[in-house]
Design a protein around this motif. Structure first.
Motif, PDB file in Angstrom:
ATOM      1  N   ALA A  63     -10.003  58.975  -4.879  1.00 55.08           N
ATOM      2  CA  ALA A  63     -11.235  59.654  -5.287  1.00 55.08           C
ATOM      3  C   ALA A  63     -10.947  60.732  -6.332  1.00 55.08           C
ATOM      4  N   ALA A  64      -9.863  61.494  -6.127  1.00 53.57           N
ATOM      5  CA  ALA A  64      -9.507  62.547  -7.085  1.00 53.57           C
ATOM      6  C   ALA A  64      -9.103  61.955  -8.433  1.00 53.57           C
ATOM      7  N   LEU A  65      -8.317  60.882  -8.398  1.00 52.86           N
ATOM      8  CA  LEU A  65      -7.917  60.229  -9.647  1.00 52.86           C
ATOM      9  C   LEU A  65      -9.127  59.630 -10.361  1.00 52.86           C
ATOM     10  N   LEU A  66     -10.033  59.021  -9.596  1.00 54.74           N
ATOM     11  CA  LEU A  66     -11.205  58.396 -10.205  1.00 54.74           C
ATOM     12  C   LEU A  66     -12.075  59.421 -10.914  1.00 54.74           C
ATOM     13  N   ARG A  67     -12.221  60.605 -10.343  1.00 62.86           N
ATOM     14  CA  ARG A  67     -13.003  61.651 -11.014  1.00 62.86           C
ATOM     15  C   ARG A  67     -12.401  61.985 -12.377  1.00 62.86           C
ATOM     16  N   GLU A  68     -11.085  62.080 -12.437  1.00 64.77           N
ATOM     17  CA  GLU A  68     -10.428  62.417 -13.696  1.00 64.77           C
ATOM     18  C   GLU A  68     -10.456  61.244 -14.672  1.00 64.77           C
ATOM     19  N   VAL A  69     -10.368  60.030 -14.151  1.00 64.79           N
ATOM     20  CA  VAL A  69     -10.425  58.831 -15.002  1.00 64.79           C
ATOM     21  C   VAL A  69     -11.792  58.705 -15.659  1.00 64.79           C
ATOM     22  N   THR A  70     -12.859  58.811 -14.880  1.00 59.58           N
ATOM     23  CA  THR A  70     -14.201  58.649 -15.433  1.00 59.58           C
ATOM     24  C   THR A  70     -14.560  59.799 -16.374  1.00 59.58           C
ATOM     25  N   ALA A  71     -13.963  60.979 -16.158  1.00 62.73           N
ATOM     26  CA  ALA A  71     -14.204  62.105 -17.067  1.00 62.73           C
ATOM     27  C   ALA A  71     -13.571  61.867 -18.433  1.00 62.73           C
ATOM     28  N   ARG A  72     -12.702  60.856 -18.531  1.00 62.45           N
ATOM     29  CA  ARG A  72     -12.019  60.553 -19.785  1.00 62.45           C
ATOM     30  C   ARG A  72     -12.391  59.167 -20.310  1.00 62.45           C
ATOM     31  N   GLU A  73     -13.622  58.741 -20.019  1.00 58.35           N
ATOM     32  CA  GLU A  73     -14.172  57.463 -20.488  1.00 58.35           C
ATOM     33  C   GLU A  73     -13.413  56.272 -19.937  1.00 58.35           C
ATOM     34  N   GLY A  74     -12.788  56.471 -18.765  1.00 62.95           N
ATOM     35  CA  GLY A  74     -12.073  55.395 -18.115  1.00 62.95           C
ATOM     36  C   GLY A  74     -12.901  54.744 -17.019  1.00 62.95           C
ATOM     37  N   LEU A  75     -12.329  53.718 -16.394  1.00 62.48           N
ATOM     38  CA  LEU A  75     -13.036  52.952 -15.374  1.00 62.48           C
ATOM     39  C   LEU A  75     -12.086  52.558 -14.251  1.00 62.48           C
ATOM     40  N   PRO A  76     -12.631  52.362 -13.037  1.00 67.06           N
ATOM     41  CA  PRO A  76     -11.837  51.653 -12.037  1.00 67.06           C
ATOM     42  C   PRO A  76     -11.697  50.208 -12.497  1.00 67.06           C
ATOM     43  N   HIS A  94     -10.751  45.918 -18.875  1.00 66.35           N
ATOM     44  CA  HIS A  94      -9.605  45.639 -19.731  1.00 66.35           C
ATOM     45  C   HIS A  94      -9.609  46.580 -20.943  1.00 66.35           C
ATOM     46  N   ALA A  95     -10.766  46.705 -21.591  1.00 67.47           N
ATOM     47  CA  ALA A  95     -10.881  47.558 -22.773  1.00 67.47           C
ATOM     48  C   ALA A  95     -10.640  49.021 -22.428  1.00 67.47           C
ATOM     49  N   ALA A  96     -11.094  49.449 -21.250  1.00 70.66           N
ATOM     50  CA  ALA A  96     -10.879  50.839 -20.841  1.00 70.66           C
ATOM     51  C   ALA A  96      -9.390  51.147 -20.742  1.00 70.66           C
ATOM     52  N   VAL A  97      -8.621  50.203 -20.202  1.00 67.82           N
ATOM     53  CA  VAL A  97      -7.175  50.417 -20.076  1.00 67.82           C
ATOM     54  C   VAL A  97      -6.507  50.450 -21.446  1.00 67.82           C
ATOM     55  N   ARG A  98      -6.903  49.574 -22.338  1.00 65.88           N
ATOM     56  CA  ARG A  98      -6.288  49.534 -23.665  1.00 65.88           C
ATOM     57  C   ARG A  98      -6.693  50.758 -24.506  1.00 65.88           C
ATOM     58  N   GLN A  99      -7.907  51.264 -24.307  1.00 66.68           N
ATOM     59  CA  GLN A  99      -8.425  52.306 -25.195  1.00 66.68           C
ATOM     60  C   GLN A  99      -8.454  53.702 -24.576  1.00 66.68           C
ATOM     61  N   ALA A 100      -8.532  53.799 -23.251  1.00 63.68           N
ATOM     62  CA  ALA A 100      -8.645  55.109 -22.594  1.00 63.68           C
ATOM     63  C   ALA A 100      -7.759  55.139 -21.356  1.00 63.68           C
ATOM     64  N   VAL A 101      -8.321  54.774 -20.204  1.00 61.39           N
ATOM     65  CA  VAL A 101      -7.541  54.769 -18.973  1.00 61.39           C
ATOM     66  C   VAL A 101      -8.270  53.980 -17.896  1.00 61.39           C
ATOM     67  N   GLY A 102      -7.500  53.301 -17.057  1.00 61.03           N
ATOM     68  CA  GLY A 102      -8.056  52.566 -15.935  1.00 61.03           C
ATOM     69  C   GLY A 102      -7.311  52.910 -14.663  1.00 61.03           C
ATOM     70  N   LEU A 103      -7.993  52.743 -13.531  1.00 61.57           N
ATOM     71  CA  LEU A 103      -7.415  53.039 -12.221  1.00 61.57           C
ATOM     72  C   LEU A 103      -7.461  51.788 -11.355  1.00 61.57           C
ATOM     73  N   PHE A 104      -6.289  51.326 -10.921  1.00 53.14           N
ATOM     74  CA  PHE A 104      -6.167  50.132 -10.090  1.00 53.14           C
ATOM     75  C   PHE A 104      -5.703  50.511  -8.694  1.00 53.14           C
ATOM     76  N   ASP A 105      -6.279  49.861  -7.694  1.00 50.43           N
ATOM     77  CA  ASP A 105      -5.758  49.947  -6.333  1.00 50.43           C
ATOM     78  C   ASP A 105      -4.894  48.722  -6.097  1.00 50.43           C
ATOM     79  N   VAL A 106      -3.586  48.920  -6.024  1.00 49.76           N
ATOM     80  CA  VAL A 106      -2.669  47.807  -5.760  1.00 49.76           C
ATOM     81  C   VAL A 106      -1.869  48.092  -4.487  1.00 49.76           C
TER      82      VAL A 106
END
Length: 372
Positions: free
Chosen positions: A215-228, A42-54
Motif C-alpha cells: 500500500a505504501a509503495l503503491l501510493r508513491e508509484v501512483t504519485a509518479r504516474e505509475g501503475l500497479p 507495460h507502458a508505465a514500467v517503460r516510461q515511469a514506474v510499475g509495481l508488481f506483486d510476485v
C-alpha cells in the motif's frame, strides 16, 4: 485451469480485488493478470514506474558451515565471483543438463545463501539440494515467510527513496534495510534487480507485513504516474528483453546451452548438477538454440507455434514464447531452432500461426534497449 478455491493465495489477494484486477492461475497460484490493461501497465514500467506483486516466487534458506561452498558445488553459476551483499542468477540442473529451475541466489555470508526460485519449482529445488546436503547444512523452505514486490521503471528509485530505503546500489546488489511504513519501522530486504529490462528493485518484507508495504509503495508509484502491474505486463516486458521463463525457454528438457544461458554456468568449476552432460553438449554443440523472431508481416507468433524454413518449408523449430511488443509495436517471439537447419541471425523464417504463415526475421534479443 484449477478452480480459484484450489489455488494458492498470496498475501495481497484482497488488495488486488479492490484494485479491480483480473486473475489467472500461474504456477499453482492465483495471480493478478492486469488492473488497467496490459499495454497501459507495460507502458508505465517503460516510461515511469510499475509495481508488481510476485510473492508467489519461492524462497529457501541454505544455512550452516560451508553453505556457500555447498551451493557452489550444486548450482551452475560460480558464487566465488561475487561477494556477500550481491545476488547472482543461477540454475539448478538435472543429470542430463536440463534445468530443474532458474533462480536468484543471494550470498549473505559463507554460511548463509538465500534462494529465490520459481513458485512451482521451489519444492523440487529444495528436494534436490536436501538430497545431497551434508549434515551441517540445513535447507529450509521459506515460501510463505516473505513477500516479494517488484518496483520497476525509470522512476523506481524515487519510490523507494520516499520510504527511506536505499537506492544507490550496483546491479544485483542487495541490502537489509528498514522502511518507514505508516510511521513505523519495517525491516525488509532490497535488491537492485528485476525482470523487465528497466532500472528497478525487488523488495522482500515479511509475509504479514507485505500488505502495508504494498500500500505504501503503491501510493508513491501512483504519485509518479505509475501503475500497479500484473502478470500480463510482466510477460510482455520480459519477452521484449529475451529473458527466459521456466517452462518455456528453460525446462528439464531444455539445457542452458540450448537456451543461451550458458553465461550463468561456471564452466571451470569441478562440480555442479549436470556438469558432465552440459560440458559434453557444449563441446559437441547443442542440437538447437534459442533465437528471437520479429514479425515482418501482420500477426502475432505464440508459444507452441511451429517455425518453418519457408512458406512451404520443413519444420525447423518451435516458438517457446510469443506476444505483441507494446514498445516495438510488432509481433515477437522466442524460439528454439534446430542447429542442423543452418538458420542464423538475419534469416527469414515462417511461423505457422493457426495455419497461416507469418514471416519473421531471426534476431538475437533483446528486442528493445535495456536500462537495467
Amino acid at each position: 485451469m484449477s478452480a480459484t478455491n484450489d489455488l494458492l493465495q498470496g498475501p495481497l489477494t484482497e488488495q488486488h480485488r479492490e484494485l479491480g484486477a483480473t486473475f489467472a492461475e500461474f504456477g499453482g497460484w492465483n495471480m493478478p493478470v492486469s488492473y488497467s490493461g496490459t499495454v497501459a501497465e507495460h507502458a508505465a514500467v517503460r516510461q515511469a514506474v510499475g509495481l508488481f506483486d510476485v510473492s508467489h516466487l519461492g524462497k529457501a534458506l541454505v544455512r550452516g558451515p560451508g553453505a556457500a561452498d555447498f551451493c557452489n558445488a550444486t548450482l551452475t553459476n560460480d558464487l566465488r565471483k561475487i561477494a556477500p551483499g550481491k545476488a547472482q542468477y543461477t540454475m539448478c540442473c538435472n543429470d542430463s543438463g536440463g534445468v530443474v529451475d532458474d533462480l536468484i541466489a543471494y550470498l549473505v555470508s559463507d554460511e548463509e545463501v538465500f534462494l529465490v526460485p520459481n513458485a512451482a519449482n521451489t519444492a523440487a529445488v529444495v528436494a534436490a539440494l536436501s538430497a545431497v546436503a551434508p549434515d551441517e547444512v540445513h535447507i529450509t523452505d521459506q515460501h510463505r515467510d516473505y513477500g516479494v514486490l517488484a518496483v520497476q521503471g525509470p522512476r523506481s528509485a524515487e519510490v523507494l527513496a520516499a520510504l527511506g530505503l536505499p537506492t544507490d546500489m550496483e546491479y544485483m546488489a542487495f541490502v537489509d534495510a528498514v522502511a518507514t511504513i505508516d510511521g513505523a519501522p519495517c525491516p525488509l530486504r532490497v535488491c537492485r534487480t528485476g525482470y523487465t529490462g528497466e532500472h528497478g528493485y525487488e523488495v522482500l518484507p515479511a509475509w504479514a507485513e507485505t500488505p502495508a508495504v504494498f500500500a505504501a509503495l503503491l501510493r508513491e508509484v501512483t504519485a509518479r504516474e505509475g501503475l500497479p502491474a500484473g502478470l500480463g505486463a510482466r510477460d510482455t516486458l520480459r519477452t521484449e528483453m529475451g529473458y527466459a521463463l521456466h517452462g518455456h525457454e528453460l525446462s528439464p528438457e531444455i539445457t542452458p546451452n540450448q537456451a543461451r544461458t550458458g553465461w550463468a554456468v561456471g564452466w571451470e568449476k569441478p562440480a555442479f548438477f549436470g556438469r558432465d552432460a552440459l560440458t559434453a553438449e557444449k563441446e559437441q554443440g547443442p542440437a538447437r538454440r534459442l533465437y528471437g523472431l520479429r514479425a515482418t508481416g501482420r500477426g502475432i507468433p505464440r508459444a507452441d507455434c511451429a517455425v518453418l524454413s519457408g512458406p512451404d518449408g520443413e519444420a525447423i523449430g518451435i516458438c517457446t514464447s510469443g506476444t505483441f511488443s507494446p514498445t516495438a509495436q510488432v509481433g515477437i517471439a522466442l524460439a528454439l531452432l534446430d542447429t542442423a537447419s543452418g538458420v542464423k541471425k538475419g534469416d527469414t523464417v515462417v511461423v505457422d500461426v493457426r495455419g497461416r504463415g507469418l514471416p519473421c526475421e531471426v534476431v538475437l534479443p533483446p528486442f528493445v534497449e535495456s536500462h537495467v
